[in-house]
Design an enzyme around this catalytic site. Structure first.
Site, mmCIF file in Angstrom:
data_model
loop_
_atom_site.group_PDB
_atom_site.id
_atom_site.type_symbol
_atom_site.label_atom_id
_atom_site.label_comp_id
_atom_site.label_asym_id
_atom_site.label_seq_id
_atom_site.Cartn_x
_atom_site.Cartn_y
_atom_site.Cartn_z
ATOM 1 N N ASP A 117 0.837 -1.192 0.000
ATOM 2 C CA ASP A 117 0.000 0.000 0.000
ATOM 3 C C ASP A 117 0.880 1.254 0.000
ATOM 4 O O ASP A 117 1.859 1.333 0.727
ATOM 5 C CB ASP A 117 -0.894 0.005 1.242
ATOM 6 C CG ASP A 117 -2.110 0.904 1.086
ATOM 7 O OD1 ASP A 117 -2.180 1.632 0.097
ATOM 8 O OD2 ASP A 117 -2.978 0.860 1.980
ATOM 9 N N HIS A 128 -7.686 -0.863 -9.572
ATOM 10 C CA HIS A 128 -7.579 0.152 -8.525
ATOM 11 C C HIS A 128 -6.484 1.163 -8.850
ATOM 12 O O HIS A 128 -6.687 2.378 -8.701
ATOM 13 C CB HIS A 128 -7.287 -0.534 -7.183
ATOM 14 C CG HIS A 128 -7.183 0.406 -6.032
ATOM 15 N ND1 HIS A 128 -8.273 1.056 -5.491
ATOM 16 C CD2 HIS A 128 -6.093 0.825 -5.312
ATOM 17 C CE1 HIS A 128 -7.881 1.831 -4.496
ATOM 18 N NE2 HIS A 128 -6.571 1.713 -4.361
#
Length: 326
Positions: free
Chosen positions: A151, A224
């Site tokens: 992330d 994403h």
């Protein structure tokens, strides 16, 4: 950082191993607002007092205020782009706004420091606010989120982080400040883990093990990473993420706390529109088939020097001085 920008809060600090996120609403009555304003002058001292117990653990606390909270606590002038959280999407795929006047983003490399500071802050605030959300986050292995992917790979750093995360001449009265958006996502891990790794990679747009971005001919436009890449005038516009994993395995709760800092809300809002509505509409982020946003808030983070000065702000006086007053 440019010398003409006031000292910011710890917005651009490196990602920590632990964090506590507290979102609260103001209780009614003038005493509540006075209590919060008084604390603004003392946050830095409390961070120093707790942080000296473990100087290398990088304890910090960022304080932000929602649109309604700012008006009640401080009045005018107000940050140019501060407004209520804008919702996107519909039905089960929806970015919802939830109550929040105050955000405390507490982080350190040891959870005990976060816990101690949170306890001291809440001891001061307990009679003035109602906590509507509290999340204790942790770094998951090598900066992975709960669905197993790294992330914040594209986070800006150094001068670039300052450029994208802090306000400068676009709103000079609030230079050194930042906007921060938070959302709590819950993941259906049973459904997610039932997918082959290759399918997960196409949804995220990166390889799961290596974190290498998929080639343009392979990566779907609904991935994403595709939908959260924003360009303006041919240049990528970035935000600074400090996301954390959280969860309660015994309760079957697995989540990611999204927290993104930017010099204006627009790029984060564009990302959310792309994710929840689609780019073009209908081409939405397929990660949302397995992840659900259950909170949402937008806050303004004043510079460190402004935060201390806000302790002396009189919102009633600012109303009387305003040209529109009366």
């Amino acid at each position: 950082m440019p010398t003409d920008i006031p000292e910011p809060q710890a917005v651009c600090d490196s990602i920590s191993r632990s964090a506590i996120f507290l979102v609260a609403t103001l209780k009614a009555g003038p005493d509540s607002a006075s209590t919060v304003r008084a604390l603004c002058a003392d946050v830095a001292a409390l961070v120093r007092a707790v942080g000296t117990r473990a100087p290398t653990a990088n304890l910090s606390c960022v304080c932000g205020f929602g649109s309604d909270g700012w008006d009640t606590l401080f009045g005018a002038p107000r940050p140019a782009n501060l407004h209520a959280f804008r919702e996107f999407g519909e039905g089960k795929r929806r970015a919802i706004g939830t109550p929040g006047d105050i955000l405390l983003h507490i982080r350190a490399d040891h959870m005990d420091l976060c816990f101690e500071l949170a306890s001291l802050l809440m001891e001061r605030l307990r009679d003035a606010v109602s906590v509507v959300d509290e999340v204790h986050g942790f770094r998951y292995f090598d900066l992975r989120d709960m669905v197993g992917f790294v992330d914040g790979t594209e986070n800006p750093s150094g001068r670039e982080a300052v450029e994208f995360a802090l306000i400068s001449d676009q709103d000079p009265a609030f230079a050194g400040g930042s906007y921060v958006m938070v959302q709590k996502y819950l993941h259906d891990m049973v459904a997610w883990e039932s997918l082959p790794v290759e399918a997960q990679e196409r949804i995220i747009g990166r390889r799961k093990l290596s974190d290498v971005e998929l080639a343009d001919g392979v990566k779907p436009s609904s991935s994403h990473s595709s939908l959260t890449t924003i360009e303006k005038d041919g240049k990528e516009v970035k935000i600074l993420r400090h996301n954390m994993a959280f969860g309660r395995p015994g309760a079957g709760e697995f989540g990611t706390y999204f927290i993104g800092y930017a010099s204006a809300p627009e790029p984060i809002e564009q990302m959310l529109e792309n994710m929840f509505v689609g780019r073009p509409p209908g081409n939405y982020d397929r990660l949302l088939d397995y992840s659900r946003a259950v909170t949402g808030g937008l806050f303004f983070v004043p510079s460190a020097s402004m935060l201390e000065d806000l302790a002396d702000r009189d919102p009633q006086a600012s109303k009387e001085e305003s040209p529109s007053a009366g």
